[in-house]
Motif scaffolding. Structure first.
Motif, PDB file in Angstrom:
ATOM      1  N   LEU A   5       0.828  -1.201   0.000  1.00 24.94           N
ATOM      2  CA  LEU A   5       0.000   0.000   0.000  1.00 24.94           C
ATOM      3  C   LEU A   5       0.859   1.246   0.000  1.00 24.94           C
ATOM      4  O   LEU A   5       1.971   1.251   0.548  1.00 24.94           O
ATOM      5  CB  LEU A   5      -0.881   0.044   1.254  1.00 24.94           C
ATOM      6  N   LYS A   6       0.333   2.330  -0.571  1.00 24.21           N
ATOM      7  CA  LYS A   6       0.928   3.653  -0.442  1.00 24.21           C
ATOM      8  C   LYS A   6      -0.056   4.508   0.338  1.00 24.21           C
ATOM      9  O   LYS A   6      -1.272   4.379   0.167  1.00 24.21           O
ATOM     10  CB  LYS A   6       1.171   4.279  -1.811  1.00 24.21           C
ATOM     11  N   GLY A   7       0.487   5.389   1.194  1.00 22.40           N
ATOM     12  CA  GLY A   7      -0.388   6.244   1.974  1.00 22.40           C
ATOM     13  C   GLY A   7       0.384   7.118   2.938  1.00 22.40           C
ATOM     14  O   GLY A   7       1.601   7.288   2.809  1.00 22.40           O
ATOM     15  N   THR A   8      -0.348   7.650   3.910  1.00 28.75           N
ATOM     16  CA  THR A   8       0.200   8.591   4.882  1.00 28.75           C
ATOM     17  C   THR A   8       0.007   8.055   6.289  1.00 28.75           C
ATOM     18  O   THR A   8      -1.082   7.586   6.636  1.00 28.75           O
ATOM     19  CB  THR A   8      -0.511   9.953   4.752  1.00 28.75           C
ATOM     20  N   ILE A   9       1.042   8.164   7.107  1.00 30.17           N
ATOM     21  CA  ILE A   9       0.978   7.762   8.504  1.00 30.17           C
ATOM     22  C   ILE A   9       0.283   8.874   9.291  1.00 30.17           C
ATOM     23  O   ILE A   9       0.600  10.055   9.125  1.00 30.17           O
ATOM     24  CB  ILE A   9       2.389   7.530   9.090  1.00 30.17           C
ATOM     25  N   GLU A  10      -0.669   8.485  10.139  1.00 25.86           N
ATOM     26  CA  GLU A  10      -1.381   9.455  10.974  1.00 25.86           C
ATOM     27  C   GLU A  10      -1.514   8.924  12.392  1.00 25.86           C
ATOM     28  O   GLU A  10      -1.706   7.726  12.595  1.00 25.86           O
ATOM     29  CB  GLU A  10      -2.789   9.727  10.433  1.00 25.86           C
ATOM     30  N   ARG A  11      -1.408   9.840  13.354  1.00 23.78           N
ATOM     31  CA  ARG A  11      -1.652   9.502  14.759  1.00 23.78           C
ATOM     32  C   ARG A  11      -3.100   9.850  15.045  1.00 23.78           C
ATOM     33  O   ARG A  11      -3.523  10.990  14.870  1.00 23.78           O
ATOM     34  CB  ARG A  11      -0.712  10.295  15.665  1.00 23.78           C
ATOM     35  N   LYS A  12      -3.886   8.872  15.455  1.00 24.46           N
ATOM     36  CA  LYS A  12      -5.304   9.063  15.751  1.00 24.46           C
ATOM     37  C   LYS A  12      -5.488   9.226  17.251  1.00 24.46           C
ATOM     38  O   LYS A  12      -4.972   8.448  18.045  1.00 24.46           O
ATOM     39  CB  LYS A  12      -6.133   7.872  15.265  1.00 24.46           C
ATOM     40  N   ALA A  13      -6.219  10.251  17.646  1.00 20.67           N
ATOM     41  CA  ALA A  13      -6.458  10.545  19.062  1.00 20.67           C
ATOM     42  C   ALA A  13      -7.691   9.797  19.546  1.00 20.67           C
ATOM     43  O   ALA A  13      -8.733  10.380  19.836  1.00 20.67           O
ATOM     44  CB  ALA A  13      -6.620  12.043  19.255  1.00 20.67           C
ATOM     45  N   MET A  39       8.838   4.200  11.298  1.00 18.02           N
ATOM     46  CA  MET A  39       7.844   4.737  10.364  1.00 18.02           C
ATOM     47  C   MET A  39       6.752   5.537  11.071  1.00 18.02           C
ATOM     48  O   MET A  39       5.940   6.172  10.419  1.00 18.02           O
ATOM     49  CB  MET A  39       7.201   3.616   9.557  1.00 18.02           C
ATOM     50  N   LEU A  40       6.754   5.539  12.394  1.00 14.45           N
ATOM     51  CA  LEU A  40       5.680   6.189  13.136  1.00 14.45           C
ATOM     52  C   LEU A  40       5.939   7.683  13.283  1.00 14.45           C
ATOM     53  O   LEU A  40       6.302   8.188  14.340  1.00 14.45           O
ATOM     54  CB  LEU A  40       5.505   5.513  14.499  1.00 14.45           C
ATOM     55  N   LYS A  41       5.739   8.397  12.189  1.00 12.63           N
ATOM     56  CA  LYS A  41       5.908   9.848  12.137  1.00 12.63           C
ATOM     57  C   LYS A  41       4.687  10.430  11.457  1.00 12.63           C
ATOM     58  O   LYS A  41       4.415  10.138  10.284  1.00 12.63           O
ATOM     59  CB  LYS A  41       7.172  10.224  11.378  1.00 12.63           C
ATOM     60  N   ASN A  42       3.921  11.232  12.187  1.00 13.39           N
ATOM     61  CA  ASN A  42       2.694  11.803  11.659  1.00 13.39           C
ATOM     62  C   ASN A  42       2.955  12.568  10.356  1.00 13.39           C
ATOM     63  O   ASN A  42       3.842  13.405  10.293  1.00 13.39           O
ATOM     64  CB  ASN A  42       2.055  12.730  12.697  1.00 13.39           C
ATOM     65  N   GLY A  43       2.210  12.243   9.315  1.00  9.75           N
ATOM     66  CA  GLY A  43       2.335  12.923   8.034  1.00  9.75           C
ATOM     67  C   GLY A  43       3.328  12.295   7.074  1.00  9.75           C
ATOM     68  O   GLY A  43       3.436  12.736   5.932  1.00  9.75           O
ATOM     69  N   LEU A  44       4.049  11.255   7.513  1.00 11.21           N
ATOM     70  CA  LEU A  44       5.043  10.601   6.656  1.00 11.21           C
ATOM     71  C   LEU A  44       4.342   9.848   5.529  1.00 11.21           C
ATOM     72  O   LEU A  44       3.424   9.062   5.764  1.00 11.21           O
ATOM     73  CB  LEU A  44       5.890   9.634   7.485  1.00 11.21           C
ATOM     74  N   LYS A  45       4.759  10.092   4.308  1.00  8.79           N
ATOM     75  CA  LYS A  45       4.230   9.373   3.137  1.00  8.79           C
ATOM     76  C   LYS A  45       5.090   8.136   2.935  1.00  8.79           C
ATOM     77  O   LYS A  45       6.321   8.226   2.916  1.00  8.79           O
ATOM     78  CB  LYS A  45       4.287  10.251   1.892  1.00  8.79           C
ATOM     79  N   VAL A  46       4.429   6.986   2.802  1.00 10.18           N
ATOM     80  CA  VAL A  46       5.151   5.720   2.746  1.00 10.18           C
ATOM     81  C   VAL A  46       4.543   4.753   1.735  1.00 10.18           C
ATOM     82  O   VAL A  46       3.383   4.883   1.335  1.00 10.18           O
ATOM     83  CB  VAL A  46       5.162   5.018   4.121  1.00 10.18           C
ATOM     84  N   GLU A  47       5.368   3.790   1.364  1.00 11.54           N
ATOM     85  CA  GLU A  47       4.894   2.580   0.701  1.00 11.54           C
ATOM     86  C   GLU A  47       5.232   1.448   1.649  1.00 11.54           C
ATOM     87  O   GLU A  47       6.388   1.340   2.091  1.00 11.54           O
ATOM     88  CB  GLU A  47       5.583   2.370  -0.645  1.00 11.54           C
ATOM     89  N   VAL A  48       4.250   0.659   1.993  1.00 12.11           N
ATOM     90  CA  VAL A  48       4.458  -0.415   2.960  1.00 12.11           C
ATOM     91  C   VAL A  48       4.114  -1.764   2.354  1.00 12.11           C
ATOM     92  O   VAL A  48       3.253  -1.870   1.478  1.00 12.11           O
ATOM     93  CB  VAL A  48       3.636  -0.209   4.256  1.00 12.11           C
ATOM     94  N   LYS A  49       4.811  -2.772   2.844  1.00 10.37           N
ATOM     95  CA  LYS A  49       4.479  -4.159   2.540  1.00 10.37           C
ATOM     96  C   LYS A  49       4.179  -4.802   3.882  1.00 10.37           C
ATOM     97  O   LYS A  49       4.940  -4.639   4.840  1.00 10.37           O
ATOM     98  CB  LYS A  49       5.646  -4.862   1.848  1.00 10.37           C
TER      99      LYS A  49
END
Length: 76
Positions: A5-13, A39-49
């Motif tokens: 997947l490609k997407g953005t890391i977000e911290r949910k409150a 990888m746990l950085k709010n707003g980081l754009k990533v590709e993950v497996k």
């Protein structure tokens, strides 16, 4: 089930907080606790497996639980 997947890391409150991957396709996945901490950085754009964990549950219930096996930061 293994996915990429490609997407953005977000911290949910939610409760004590939860990390999520908001995929480019609009789906939200809760990041499993055993995933790479780098990888746990709010707003980081990533590709993950990774692998969707059918055997895990959470209090956040924000989407399928995703155990990330590898990731790469990407530009938009």
């Amino acid at each position: 089930m293994s996915i990429t997947l490609k997407g953005t890391i977000e911290r949910k409150a939610i409760g004590t907080g939860a990390w999520a991957l908001v995929a480019d396709n609009g789906e939200t996945y809760e990041i499993y606790q055993a995933s790479p901490k780098e990888m746990l950085k709010n707003g980081l754009k990533v590709e993950v497996k990774g692998e969707v964990r059918e055997d895990a549950m959470s209090f956040a219930m924000i989407g399928p639980i995703l155990e990330v096996k590898s990731f790469q930061a990407i530009d938009s």
